[in-house]
Write a protein that holds these residues in place. Structure first.
Motif, PDB file in Angstrom:
ATOM      1  N   SER A   1      40.713  36.948  33.954  1.00 23.72           N
ATOM      2  CA  SER A   1      41.455  38.399  34.508  1.00 23.72           C
ATOM      3  C   SER A   1      40.739  38.765  35.670  1.00 23.72           C
ATOM      4  O   SER A   1      41.373  39.304  36.739  1.00 23.72           O
ATOM      5  N   SER A   2      39.606  38.530  35.725  1.00 23.61           N
ATOM      6  CA  SER A   2      38.614  39.129  36.838  1.00 23.61           C
ATOM      7  C   SER A   2      38.975  38.412  38.247  1.00 23.61           C
ATOM      8  O   SER A   2      39.029  38.808  39.111  1.00 23.61           O
ATOM      9  N   LEU A   3      39.039  36.949  37.868  1.00 22.14           N
ATOM     10  CA  LEU A   3      39.431  36.496  39.197  1.00 22.14           C
ATOM     11  C   LEU A   3      40.699  36.536  39.621  1.00 22.14           C
ATOM     12  O   LEU A   3      40.703  36.663  40.898  1.00 22.14           O
ATOM     13  N   ALA A   4      41.691  36.771  39.076  1.00 24.01           N
ATOM     14  CA  ALA A   4      43.112  36.969  39.530  1.00 24.01           C
ATOM     15  C   ALA A   4      43.004  38.648  39.921  1.00 24.01           C
ATOM     16  O   ALA A   4      43.330  38.830  41.031  1.00 24.01           O
ATOM     17  N   GLY A   5      42.248  39.526  39.153  1.00 25.86           N
ATOM     18  CA  GLY A   5      42.115  40.733  39.621  1.00 25.86           C
ATOM     19  C   GLY A   5      41.420  40.737  41.219  1.00 25.86           C
ATOM     20  O   GLY A   5      41.763  41.580  41.878  1.00 25.86           O
ATOM     21  N   PHE A   6      40.413  40.077  41.365  1.00 26.10           N
ATOM     22  CA  PHE A   6      39.797  39.789  42.678  1.00 26.10           C
ATOM     23  C   PHE A   6      40.767  39.402  43.462  1.00 26.10           C
ATOM     24  O   PHE A   6      40.781  40.132  44.484  1.00 26.10           O
ATOM     25  N   ALA A   7      41.397  38.531  43.221  1.00 25.30           N
ATOM     26  CA  ALA A   7      42.371  37.918  44.407  1.00 25.30           C
ATOM     27  C   ALA A   7      43.478  39.031  44.828  1.00 25.30           C
ATOM     28  O   ALA A   7      43.567  39.487  45.871  1.00 25.30           O
ATOM     29  N   PHE A   8      44.146  39.861  43.737  1.00 19.53           N
ATOM     30  CA  PHE A   8      44.939  40.525  43.808  1.00 19.53           C
ATOM     31  C   PHE A   8      44.438  42.146  44.634  1.00 19.53           C
ATOM     32  O   PHE A   8      45.183  42.614  45.583  1.00 19.53           O
ATOM     33  N   ALA A   9      43.214  42.241  44.400  1.00 13.88           N
ATOM     34  CA  ALA A   9      42.356  43.457  44.944  1.00 13.88           C
ATOM     35  C   ALA A   9      42.206  43.346  46.391  1.00 13.88           C
ATOM     36  O   ALA A   9      42.512  44.049  47.006  1.00 13.88           O
TER      37      ALA A   9
ATOM     38  N   VAL B   1      44.959  32.992  40.805  1.00 15.62           N
ATOM     39  CA  VAL B   1      45.729  33.728  40.137  1.00 15.62           C
ATOM     40  C   VAL B   1      46.318  32.846  39.080  1.00 15.62           C
ATOM     41  O   VAL B   1      47.289  33.298  38.298  1.00 15.62           O
ATOM     42  N   ALA B   2      46.297  31.528  39.582  1.00 12.04           N
ATOM     43  CA  ALA B   2      47.215  30.468  38.701  1.00 12.04           C
ATOM     44  C   ALA B   2      47.062  30.631  37.280  1.00 12.04           C
ATOM     45  O   ALA B   2      48.095  30.417  36.720  1.00 12.04           O
ATOM     46  N   PRO B   3      45.860  30.658  36.889  1.00  7.24           N
ATOM     47  CA  PRO B   3      45.795  30.754  35.294  1.00  7.24           C
ATOM     48  C   PRO B   3      46.643  31.622  34.556  1.00  7.24           C
ATOM     49  O   PRO B   3      47.334  31.172  33.554  1.00  7.24           O
ATOM     50  N   PHE B   4      47.005  32.829  35.106  1.00 11.36           N
ATOM     51  CA  PHE B   4      47.945  33.594  34.339  1.00 11.36           C
ATOM     52  C   PHE B   4      49.378  33.197  34.433  1.00 11.36           C
ATOM     53  O   PHE B   4      49.882  33.260  33.406  1.00 11.36           O
TER      54      PHE B   4
END
Lengths: 290, 329
Positions: free
Chosen positions: A104-112, B41-44
């Motif tokens: 979630s932090s990884l994806a959050g970092f990318a999106f933010a 974002v891939a894992p999600f």
């Protein structure tokens, strides 16, 4: 007359501008009733667990614990594989918490903070999936797990929960404010790779939000019931599944069952008492964050 | 990733713009910037694809079959499962129970949560302690709570009936009576969620600018008037949000009715299905009767109902978004 009125009104303004109203005794009494009401079922279950079933037939039951708790607890461990259930729950909740926070932090970092094609569309998609109840997919998921030969194994409970839409959403919202672009640029100028920026710059900056997410994920995972009930069997349960098995005999031995619920609740209650302040702050922060 | 990890820190800050031909390191770093976001974002999307999207579509597929668990050659029957479902009085009964339990739980819950939030908004001594106290039920396991409440509401020896009799009232058979069982289950739900919702409402209340209250006071508004004319309208988006989330949760209610049964382990929701909910019926169809096709049809109908409500949510919150934005917990 007018001066008195205006004086009253001034006092009134001062009072209610400071708060919604100065707490009176009644406020404390009402709140105390609510807190007692919150505590009561826990206390009741400990009460029954520390006595024997005879207590339940009494019209006015005793309100102090008896001395049978450890005997009843020992019977829990004899009746269902409770140690195994505890270990399973720790493994499942621990793994799910770690991966959820990390992904979630990884994806959050990318999106933010990162620019890439389709970013907004993907994020809207994630927000929309928040409304999709995953438990409605239990049938095909069960079929898939059976096909894979995972049914009954802990991976069948872990894999579907590796990362959640809520986690991504939550971390993105926090990262937007918590991590200035200047820091990222400085790190890039110094030649940091993206993953290093995430690990050394982003993660320390978003640690408070990650901690809150970790607590919520752990609690949710620990208390999860429907899916583990579907996919795990009685020999390899999580705590919640073991509890349900304790209860579902022809004759319900309440001292035994409630000793089980007390045992299962103690770990989460400890977490809650230690971190209650942060949990409250997390809920309130989550409610107003834009 | 590891390759980049080792190389990139050595990459020099100068020279990136001036070097006439992109170096290997430079190319790597550009590739890093371009590709990394997708990896993050891939894992999600992978997990959601496997546990969200695929099951949803596959449920639709399974619902077209007469599919028994363990059956090797399920028979394609088109929309027959749905036809059967719409003619199935047990399904309508379960839907009615679900809505009834939902209404009995969410309405009092919302009202009490708002009042509780108003109390908690005062400048209390030990404010955090009180907040933690009312949030305590949130930590409890649903299974434990289900068992404890089934015990408290027990028809013969339950504490609640004991209290009713002590104060001279007739005992109620909480499990056998339709309305009684709905009330008992709703109380269970409320016990768990009221404090949580109170905190969400409290957060929104605290975001209301003090000047508004000040202005209303100067206009001569009393406490109740300020509550109804200032606080409540500004809480509207939060209240809608809380309503919708509790609707989505309420429509899926499963654990409470499953554990409330006088015959533990049963999925009937009482001897005459008096408190069987839709999800409990779904579970019974799939994992007790092994009728996966039929259960999939139930899942899809429930999904459509939930999506409709989510759309209403989207529409309403979109229209009311001018006031302090309130987002999902």
């Amino acid at each position: 007359m007018t001066t008195l009125q205006s004086r009253i009104r001034n006092a009134d303004i001062r009072k209610s501008v400071a708060t919604l109203g100065k707490p009176r005794k009644a406020t404390y009494i009402v709140l105390a009733i609510f807190v007692l009401g919150s505590l009561f079922p826990f206390y009741w279950s400990f009460l029954v667990a520390s006595r024997d079933n005879g207590m339940l037939t009494e019209r006015i039951p005793p309100f102090v614990p008896g001395g049978n708790f450890f005997a009843n607890a020992a019977r829990v461990f004899d009746t269902v594989p409770f140690w195994k259930a505890l270990a399973n729950s720790v493994i499942v909740s621990g793994t799910v918490t770690l991966t959820t926070v990390l992904f979630s932090s990884l994806a959050g970092f990318a999106f933010a903070k990162l620019r890439f094609k389709g970013r907004n569309g993907m994020f809207v998609f994630i927000v929309v999936t928040l409304a999709v109840p995953t438990q409605l997919g239990i049938i095909p998921l069960f079929i898939a797990m059976s096909e894979l030969g995972w049914a009954g194994g802990l991976q069948s409970v872990i894999v579907p929960n590796l990362v959640t839409a809520f986690g991504v959403f939550w971390m993105r919202q926090y990262t937007v404010d918590a991590l200035p672009y200047e820091l990222i640029e400085a790190a890039r100028v110094d030649g940091c790779s993206m993953i290093r920026i995430f690990w050394n710059v982003c993660l320390p900056a978003v640690r408070p939000a990650a901690a809150i997410l970790a607590m919520f994920t752990f609690m949710t995972s620990w208390n999860d019931f429907l899916w583990p009930l579907v996919v795990l069997d009685a020999g390899n349960p999580t705590v919640q599944v073991a509890l349900e098995k304790l209860q579902s005999g022809y004759y319900v031995d309440y001292s035994l069952v409630l000793a089980g619920t007390t045992l299962a609740t103690i770990p989460i209650l400890i977490v809650f008492v230690l971190l209650g302040r942060q949990i409250v702050a997390g809920i309130m922060q989550g409610a107003v964050k834009g | 990733m590891t390759v980049i990890d080792k190389v990139a820190p050595e990459g020099s800050k100068a020279g990136e713009r001036t070097s006439p031909r992109p170096t290997f390191r430079h190319k790597l770093s550009r590739w890093d910037v371009k590709v990394s976001p997708y990896l993050y974002v891939a894992p999600f999307f992978i997990v959601f694809g496997i546990v969200g999207l695929f099951p949803l579509l596959y449920t639709a597929y399974v619902s077209m079959f007469d599919w028994k668990a363990g059956d090797d050659n399920p028979e394609f029957i088109g929309f027959d499962n749905f036809k059967e479902l719409f003619a199935d009085s047990q399904f309508w009964n379960a839907l009615a129970n679900t809505v009834s339990i939902f209404l009995l739980s969410s309405i009092p819950q919302l009202v009490i949560a708002v009042l509780l939030a108003a109390l908690l908004g005062a400048r209390l001594r030990g404010a955090t302690g009180w907040r933690v106290g009312i949030l305590l039920p949130y930590a409890a396991s649903l299974v434990a709570i289900g068992i404890i409440f089934a015990n408290l509401f027990g028809p013969k020896y339950g504490l609640i009936n004991g209290v009713l009799q002590t104060i001279g009232l007739d005992p109620i058979d909480w499990q056998a009576s339709r309305f009684g069982s709905h009330v008992a289950i709703a109380i269970m739900v409320n016990w768990r969620w009221t404090g949580y919702n109170a905190l969400i409402v409290l957060a929104a209340m605290q975001a209301i600018p003090k000047e508004l209250h000040e202005a209303a006071l100067i206009d001569g508004a009393g406490m109740w008037r300020r509550f109804t004319a200032v606080t409540l309208p500004l809480l509207k988006p939060t209240l809608i949000f809380v309503t919708i989330t509790s609707t989505i949760g309420g429509l899926q209610i499963f654990t409470e009715p499953k554990l409330f049964d006088a015959m533990p382990g049963s999925n009937n929701g009482g001897s005459t299905n008096q408190f069987q909910t839709v999800t409990l019926y779904l579970y019974q169809s799939a994992f007790e009767n092994y009728n996966l096709g039929y259960a999939s049809a139930i899942a899809w109908v429930l999904f459509v109902i939930i999506v409709l409500i989510a759309l209403v949510n989207f529409f309403l919150t979109g229209r009311l978004a001018r006031t302090p934005a309130v987002k999902k917990k």
